[in-house]
Design a protein around this motif. Structure first.
Motif: not given
Length: 108
Positions: A86-91
């Motif tokens: 999830l940390r790799k996906v833009p919010k």
């Protein structure tokens, strides 16, 4: 179906010859899931774990290993892998929201 079998066989050989080639490992895992009706298999999960030994931050492998861990009842481990993905996906993107919902659903 015959072409898929040939491709799987070729990728199996390629993965054996080049066990640190992330692209080959990912493609082989994808084809294994495709022939098993988009379900993970022991072999496809093992390939994703192999990807993580070469590229510990690979999004696809983090996500799929996380799902496998959660499905095996190791929810905390599964969530940890998926949180790393999830940390790799833009919010504020559709992908972020969908993945976050999947992670939240693991707890329920």
């Amino acid at each position: 179906l015959g072409e898929v079998s040939k491709e799987a066989g070729s990728l199996r050989k390629a993965a054996h010859i080049a066990p640190k080639n992330v692209e080959i490992l990912l493609r082989y895992g994808r084809i294994l899931r495709r022939v098993s009706e988009n379900k993970q298999t022991k072999e496809s999960v093992a390939l994703m774990r192999q990807v993580l030994t070469v590229d510990p931050e690979n999004f696809e492998a983090l996500f799929l290993v996380g799902r496998a861990e959660a499905s095996a009842g190791r929810t905390d481990i599964g969530k940890a892998f998926m949180m790393r993905a999830l940390r790799k996906v833009p919010k504020d993107t559709k992908e972020y929201i969908a993945l976050k919902k999947q992670i939240e659903a693991i707890s329920k």
